[in-house]
Write a protein that holds these residues in place. Structure first.
Motif, PDB file in Angstrom:
ATOM      1  N   PHE A 263       0.771  -1.487   0.083  1.00 35.52           N
ATOM      2  CA  PHE A 263       0.045  -0.041  -0.087  1.00 35.52           C
ATOM      3  C   PHE A 263       0.894   1.389  -0.134  1.00 35.52           C
ATOM      4  CE2 PHE A 263       0.340  -0.797   4.588  1.00 35.52           C
ATOM      5  CZ  PHE A 263       0.590   0.369   5.138  1.00 35.52           C
ATOM      6  N   ASP A 264       2.295   1.168   0.005  1.00 33.36           N
ATOM      7  CA  ASP A 264       3.006   2.341   0.098  1.00 33.36           C
ATOM      8  C   ASP A 264       4.588   1.916  -0.243  1.00 33.36           C
ATOM      9  OD1 ASP A 264       3.882   5.046   0.092  1.00 33.36           O
ATOM     10  OD2 ASP A 264       3.663   5.199   2.369  1.00 33.36           O
ATOM     11  N   VAL A 265       5.347   2.704  -0.747  1.00 33.56           N
ATOM     12  CA  VAL A 265       6.661   2.341  -0.910  1.00 33.56           C
ATOM     13  C   VAL A 265       7.715   3.619  -0.411  1.00 33.56           C
ATOM     14  CG1 VAL A 265       8.226   1.673  -2.987  1.00 33.56           C
ATOM     15  CG2 VAL A 265       5.975   1.087  -2.964  1.00 33.56           C
ATOM     16  N   ASP A 266       8.569   3.283   0.098  1.00 31.32           N
ATOM     17  CA  ASP A 266       9.702   4.309   0.311  1.00 31.32           C
ATOM     18  C   ASP A 266      10.780   3.926  -0.479  1.00 31.32           C
ATOM     19  OD1 ASP A 266       8.166   5.193   2.642  1.00 31.32           O
ATOM     20  OD2 ASP A 266       9.276   3.860   3.854  1.00 31.32           O
ATOM     21  N   PRO A 267      11.366   5.064  -1.271  1.00 33.70           N
ATOM     22  CA  PRO A 267      12.675   4.606  -2.270  1.00 33.70           C
ATOM     23  C   PRO A 267      13.970   4.194  -1.594  1.00 33.70           C
ATOM     24  CG  PRO A 267      12.151   6.970  -2.034  1.00 33.70           C
ATOM     25  CD  PRO A 267      10.985   6.370  -1.244  1.00 33.70           C
ATOM     26  N   VAL A 268      13.748   4.574  -0.185  1.00 36.64           N
ATOM     27  CA  VAL A 268      15.275   3.994   0.518  1.00 36.64           C
ATOM     28  C   VAL A 268      14.621   3.859   1.974  1.00 36.64           C
ATOM     29  CG1 VAL A 268      16.800   4.970  -0.716  1.00 36.64           C
ATOM     30  CG2 VAL A 268      15.996   6.280   0.882  1.00 36.64           C
ATOM     31  N   PHE A 269      15.247   3.216   2.739  1.00 35.39           N
ATOM     32  CA  PHE A 269      14.741   2.710   4.228  1.00 35.39           C
ATOM     33  C   PHE A 269      14.232   4.193   4.980  1.00 35.39           C
ATOM     34  CE2 PHE A 269      15.831   2.619   8.701  1.00 35.39           C
ATOM     35  CZ  PHE A 269      15.198   1.578   9.380  1.00 35.39           C
ATOM     36  N   ALA A 270      13.167   4.047   5.536  1.00 33.51           N
ATOM     37  CA  ALA A 270      12.719   5.446   6.209  1.00 33.51           C
ATOM     38  C   ALA A 270      11.814   5.124   7.675  1.00 33.51           C
ATOM     39  CB  ALA A 270      11.530   6.067   5.177  1.00 33.51           C
ATOM     40  N   ASN A 271      12.508   4.059   8.136  1.00 38.81           N
ATOM     41  CA  ASN A 271      11.999   3.556   9.473  1.00 38.81           C
ATOM     42  C   ASN A 271      13.104   3.988  10.700  1.00 38.81           C
ATOM     43  OD1 ASN A 271      10.686   2.523  11.600  1.00 38.81           O
ATOM     44  ND2 ASN A 271       9.999   0.584  10.373  1.00 38.81           N
ATOM     45  N   THR A 272      12.899   3.917  11.612  1.00 37.21           N
ATOM     46  CA  THR A 272      13.771   4.293  12.738  1.00 37.21           C
ATOM     47  C   THR A 272      15.239   3.338  12.899  1.00 37.21           C
ATOM     48  OG1 THR A 272      12.833   2.908  14.505  1.00 37.21           O
ATOM     49  CG2 THR A 272      11.941   4.834  14.157  1.00 37.21           C
ATOM     50  N   GLU A 273      16.134   3.990  13.312  1.00 36.75           N
ATOM     51  CA  GLU A 273      17.335   3.082  13.498  1.00 36.75           C
ATOM     52  C   GLU A 273      17.231   2.242  14.438  1.00 36.75           C
ATOM     53  OE1 GLU A 273      21.381   2.679  12.480  1.00 36.75           O
ATOM     54  OE2 GLU A 273      19.563   3.834  11.523  1.00 36.75           O
ATOM     55  N   GLU A 274      16.383   2.309  15.364  1.00 40.03           N
ATOM     56  CA  GLU A 274      16.298   1.154  16.426  1.00 40.03           C
ATOM     57  C   GLU A 274      15.519   0.093  15.851  1.00 40.03           C
ATOM     58  OE1 GLU A 274      14.160   1.361  20.948  1.00 40.03           O
ATOM     59  OE2 GLU A 274      12.809   2.321  19.377  1.00 40.03           O
ATOM     60  N   TRP A 275      14.545   0.206  15.047  1.00 43.77           N
ATOM     61  CA  TRP A 275      13.857  -0.743  14.216  1.00 43.77           C
ATOM     62  C   TRP A 275      14.882  -1.735  13.352  1.00 43.77           C
ATOM     63  CZ3 TRP A 275      13.308  -2.433   9.110  1.00 43.77           C
ATOM     64  CH2 TRP A 275      12.303  -3.289   9.059  1.00 43.77           C
ATOM     65  N   TRP A 276      15.657  -1.002  12.565  1.00 45.33           N
ATOM     66  CA  TRP A 276      16.746  -1.399  11.647  1.00 45.33           C
ATOM     67  C   TRP A 276      17.699  -2.399  12.780  1.00 45.33           C
ATOM     68  CZ3 TRP A 276      21.849  -0.633  10.386  1.00 45.33           C
ATOM     69  CH2 TRP A 276      22.379  -1.318   9.144  1.00 45.33           C
ATOM     70  N   LEU A 277      18.103  -1.625  13.794  1.00 43.76           N
ATOM     71  CA  LEU A 277      19.166  -2.426  14.375  1.00 43.76           C
ATOM     72  C   LEU A 277      18.360  -3.560  15.288  1.00 43.76           C
ATOM     73  CD1 LEU A 277      21.169   0.494  16.101  1.00 43.76           C
ATOM     74  CD2 LEU A 277      21.947  -1.154  14.373  1.00 43.76           C
ATOM     75  N   SER A 278      17.162  -3.760  15.220  1.00 51.19           N
ATOM     76  CA  SER A 278      16.482  -4.763  15.997  1.00 51.19           C
ATOM     77  C   SER A 278      16.400  -6.127  15.300  1.00 51.19           C
ATOM     78  CB  SER A 278      15.038  -4.399  16.425  1.00 51.19           C
ATOM     79  OG  SER A 278      14.415  -4.547  15.283  1.00 51.19           O
TER      80      SER A 278
END
Length: 109
Positions: free
Chosen positions: A26-41
């Motif tokens: 339902f949506d697309v981000d061209p590059v990662f656009a979430n939190t650093e905490e989420w990515w590091l998890s």
């Protein structure tokens, strides 16, 4: 960070390459656009690159429905033709006679 063209489109049904879930985009981000905490998890061994499209899915597995945020490298097109049961689908998409998902204009805002 260089961006790339998204391989998948809004309304396309996809499945995760590793984990047993599927969903509709339902949506697309061209590059990662979430939190650093989420990515590091995410465990480092399977952590995706940030320089790729990330997709927002109305997702489901055998037990439940939820919203997922998934990197392009971890998605495959779902060619099963099986309908999705996520309760938010009818709020976001109009479903075509062929089972395709087309974003409702009021949901695109």
């Amino acid at each position: 960070m260089e961006t790339q063209t998204a391989r998948f489109t809004i309304g396309q049904v996809v499945k995760h390459r590793i984990f047993p879930f599927r969903g509709v985009i339902f949506d697309v981000d061209p590059v990662f656009a979430n939190t650093e905490e989420w990515w590091l998890s995410i465990p480092q061994a399977v952590r995706p690159r940030k320089d790729q499209p990330f997709y927002h899915l109305l997702a489901e597995n055998a037990e439940t429905e939820y919203v997922a945020y998934v990197s392009e490298q971890n998605l495959l097109a779902d060619e099963s033709g099986e309908p999705l049961r996520h309760p938010m689908i009818r709020e976001v998409f109009a479903i075509g006679p062929d089972g395709s998902y087309r974003m409702r204009s009021e949901a695109a805002n």
